[in-house]
Design an enzyme around this catalytic site. Structure first.
Site, PDB file in Angstrom:
ATOM      1  N   ARG A   1     -13.850  -6.999  -2.122  1.00 53.14           N
ATOM      2  CA  ARG A   1     -13.194  -6.856  -0.812  1.00 53.14           C
ATOM      3  C   ARG A   1     -12.632  -5.438  -0.652  1.00 53.14           C
ATOM      4  O   ARG A   1     -11.972  -4.917  -1.542  1.00 53.14           O
ATOM      5  CB  ARG A   1     -12.071  -7.889  -0.685  1.00 53.14           C
ATOM      6  CG  ARG A   1     -11.287  -7.817   0.628  1.00 53.14           C
ATOM      7  CD  ARG A   1     -10.020  -7.006   0.479  1.00 53.14           C
ATOM      8  NE  ARG A   1      -9.193  -7.051   1.693  1.00 53.14           N
ATOM      9  CZ  ARG A   1      -8.135  -6.282   1.888  1.00 53.14           C
ATOM     10  NH1 ARG A   1      -7.759  -5.409   0.968  1.00 53.14           N
ATOM     11  NH2 ARG A   1      -7.441  -6.369   2.991  1.00 53.14           N
ATOM     12  N   VAL A   2     -12.893  -4.825   0.454  1.00 55.05           N
ATOM     13  CA  VAL A   2     -12.329  -3.506   0.749  1.00 55.05           C
ATOM     14  C   VAL A   2     -11.467  -3.639   2.004  1.00 55.05           C
ATOM     15  O   VAL A   2     -11.885  -4.240   2.991  1.00 55.05           O
ATOM     16  CB  VAL A   2     -13.451  -2.463   0.972  1.00 55.05           C
ATOM     17  CG1 VAL A   2     -12.871  -1.137   1.424  1.00 55.05           C
ATOM     18  CG2 VAL A   2     -14.250  -2.278  -0.315  1.00 55.05           C
ATOM     19  N   GLY A   3     -10.259  -3.091   1.938  1.00 53.20           N
ATOM     20  CA  GLY A   3      -9.346  -3.166   3.079  1.00 53.20           C
ATOM     21  C   GLY A   3      -9.448  -1.946   3.970  1.00 53.20           C
ATOM     22  O   GLY A   3     -10.428  -1.192   3.935  1.00 53.20           O
ATOM     23  N   ASP A   4      -8.418  -1.732   4.760  1.00 53.55           N
ATOM     24  CA  ASP A   4      -8.405  -0.623   5.716  1.00 53.55           C
ATOM     25  C   ASP A   4      -8.091   0.720   5.075  1.00 53.55           C
ATOM     26  O   ASP A   4      -8.462   1.769   5.597  1.00 53.55           O
ATOM     27  CB  ASP A   4      -7.351  -0.895   6.807  1.00 53.55           C
ATOM     28  CG  ASP A   4      -5.945  -1.046   6.213  1.00 53.55           C
ATOM     29  OD1 ASP A   4      -5.794  -1.782   5.211  1.00 53.55           O
ATOM     30  OD2 ASP A   4      -5.000  -0.424   6.735  1.00 53.55           O
TER      31      ASP A   4
ATOM     32  N   THR B   1      -0.168   0.397   6.543  1.00 57.11           N
ATOM     33  CA  THR B   1      -0.019  -0.655   5.540  1.00 57.11           C
ATOM     34  C   THR B   1       0.085  -1.992   6.257  1.00 57.11           C
ATOM     35  O   THR B   1       0.757  -2.094   7.285  1.00 57.11           O
ATOM     36  CB  THR B   1       1.220  -0.444   4.663  1.00 57.11           C
ATOM     37  OG1 THR B   1       1.346  -1.599   3.808  1.00 57.11           O
ATOM     38  CG2 THR B   1       2.507  -0.265   5.442  1.00 57.11           C
TER      39      THR B   1
ATOM     40  N   THR C   1       0.904  -1.141   0.000  1.00 51.79           N
ATOM     41  CA  THR C   1       0.000   0.000   0.000  1.00 51.79           C
ATOM     42  C   THR C   1       0.935   1.180   0.000  1.00 51.79           C
ATOM     43  O   THR C   1       2.110   1.030   0.324  1.00 51.79           O
ATOM     44  CB  THR C   1      -0.863  -0.027   1.293  1.00 51.79           C
ATOM     45  OG1 THR C   1      -1.910  -0.953   1.128  1.00 51.79           O
ATOM     46  CG2 THR C   1      -1.475   1.310   1.621  1.00 51.79           C
TER      47      THR C   1
HETATM   48  N1  ASP Z   1      -3.668  -2.646   3.937  1.00 49.34           N
HETATM   49  C1  ASP Z   1      -3.848  -3.007   2.555  1.00 49.34           C
HETATM   50  C2  ASP Z   1      -5.136  -3.732   2.385  1.00 49.34           C
HETATM   51  O1  ASP Z   1      -5.456  -4.542   3.215  1.00 49.34           O
HETATM   52  C3  ASP Z   1      -2.760  -3.851   2.018  1.00 49.34           C
HETATM   53  C4  ASP Z   1      -1.376  -3.450   2.404  1.00 49.34           C
HETATM   54  O2  ASP Z   1      -1.151  -2.464   3.058  1.00 49.34           O
HETATM   55  O3  ASP Z   1      -0.459  -4.163   2.027  1.00 49.34           O
HETATM   56  O4  ASP Z   1      -5.795  -3.529   1.400  1.00 49.34           O
END
Ligand code: ASP
Length: 326
Positions: A214-217, A237, A186
């Site tokens: 899917r949605v992440g943080d 990240t 990220t």
């Molecule tokens: N945090 C990001 C997500 O889960 C991925 C990452 O930071 O590597 O989408």
């Protein structure tokens, strides 16, 4: 007030054995170029908000990082991107999620924030809004890079899903410093400007092999991105699901605000204690209202950099060694 900016390009497992010095230099040079853009804005008296927008824009344009061009592939072999931005002065925020045709999701997040009516737009609606704001749309092949494609093929063959980008890369022949096949990756930036305003921005292609939708943080305010002039600006990240469950970015702010902890201690509690309790892997970058900077991670490495207005630009990948100043 000395203005300062910090950036990250994702965290994960390292592939030191497989890494050539040239490859490592590519990453440090790219991080330096990104820092330079944000630092120049701060030196000219520009806002923290503009500095983080520019830095994340540059990270999205760079194919080495998992955001914009270079975004990882979903389970179905597509790309779905998420981004957020927050203004610590007003607590205004904007975000987009699950977008498939925006060249620069961070600019769309900024447009959502500037528009002010909503905070988070997803999918087709986010793309239509970005188009009406004059932002560039691209076809799916714009995001394609041979490295990410090979990474996706391997993740399919191994039956492994939801890889952190930089862990996944470790499975590559021409490895990157941080393993892209561990699924992480990220990008983000945090800044304090000379007027005392904080801002944060985060952008990602998410996890390699993630489910459609899917949605992440990263686009969730308080999880992967947060800024408040009273406390801190944070961009995260890592394994997004755990960062969501921890409200990691906001938790750093809350520890600073309610327990009045120094920034380092607040970050240590979140990254080294609370996230590991639920197997949360990754790191974050944070700058507080006094200009302290903290870049903790519980993985082996994190692409990162920091620079004060008028000062040297420092970039690093591993722990304390290998830090480069320009
Ligand atoms: N945090 C990001 C997500 O889960 C991925 C990452 O930071 O590597 O989408």
């Amino acid at each position: 007030m000395t203005a300062v900016i910090a950036i990250h390009g994702g965290a994960g497992t390292l592939t030191r054995g497989a890494l050539s010095a040239d490859r490592e230099k590519d990453y440090l040079d790219a991080l330096d170029h990104v820092l330079q853009g944000g630092q120049a804005i701060l030196e000219q008296g520009g806002s923290a908000l503009d500095a983080v927008t520019e830095a994340v824009f540059r990270l999205e344009e760079c194919p080495l990082f998992n955001a914009g061009k270079g975004a990882v592939f979903t389970e179905q072999g597509g790309h779905e991107l998420d981004a957020a931005i927050m203004d610590g002065r007003t607590l205004a925020a904007g975000a987009v999620a699950c977008v498939k045709s925006l060249r620069n999701p961070v600019l769309a997040a900024r447009a959502v924030m500037d528009d002010g009516r909503h905070v988070l737009l997803v999918g087709d609606g986010a793309e239509a809004f970005a188009k009406s704001a004059g932002l560039e749309l691209v076809s799916a092949d714009y995001y394609f890079t041979a490295e990410r494609y090979a990474q996706w093929l391997r993740s399919q063959a191994n039956g492994s899903t939801d890889l952190l980008d930089h862990d996944a890369q470790a499975m590559q022949h021409e490895a990157a410093p941080i393993d892209a096949e561990s699924k992480l990756g990220t990008v983000g930036a945090v800044a304090l400007d000379r007027h005392g305003n904080l801002a944060a921005a985060t952008s990602t292609g998410g996890l390699t092999g993630k489910r459609a939708g899917r949605v992440g943080d990263s686009p969730l305010i308080g999880a992967g991105c947060y800024a408040n002039n009273r406390t801190v600006a944070v961009s995260c990240t890592g394994s997004g699901e755990m960062f969501i469950r921890s409200l990691a970015a906001y938790d750093v702010s809350a520890l600073v605000e309610y327990r009045q902890l120094p920034l380092d201690e607040a970050c240590r509690i979140v990254v080294m204690e609370k996230l590991p309790m639920i197997d949360g892997r990754g790191g974050l970058i944070a700058v507080d209202a006094q200009g302290n900077v903290c870049l903790p991670f519980n993985t082996e490495g994190m692409y990162r950099g920091q620079a004060r207005a008028g000062g040297p630009r420092r970039t690093a990948i591993y722990r304390e060694e290998n830090r480069r100043a320009n």
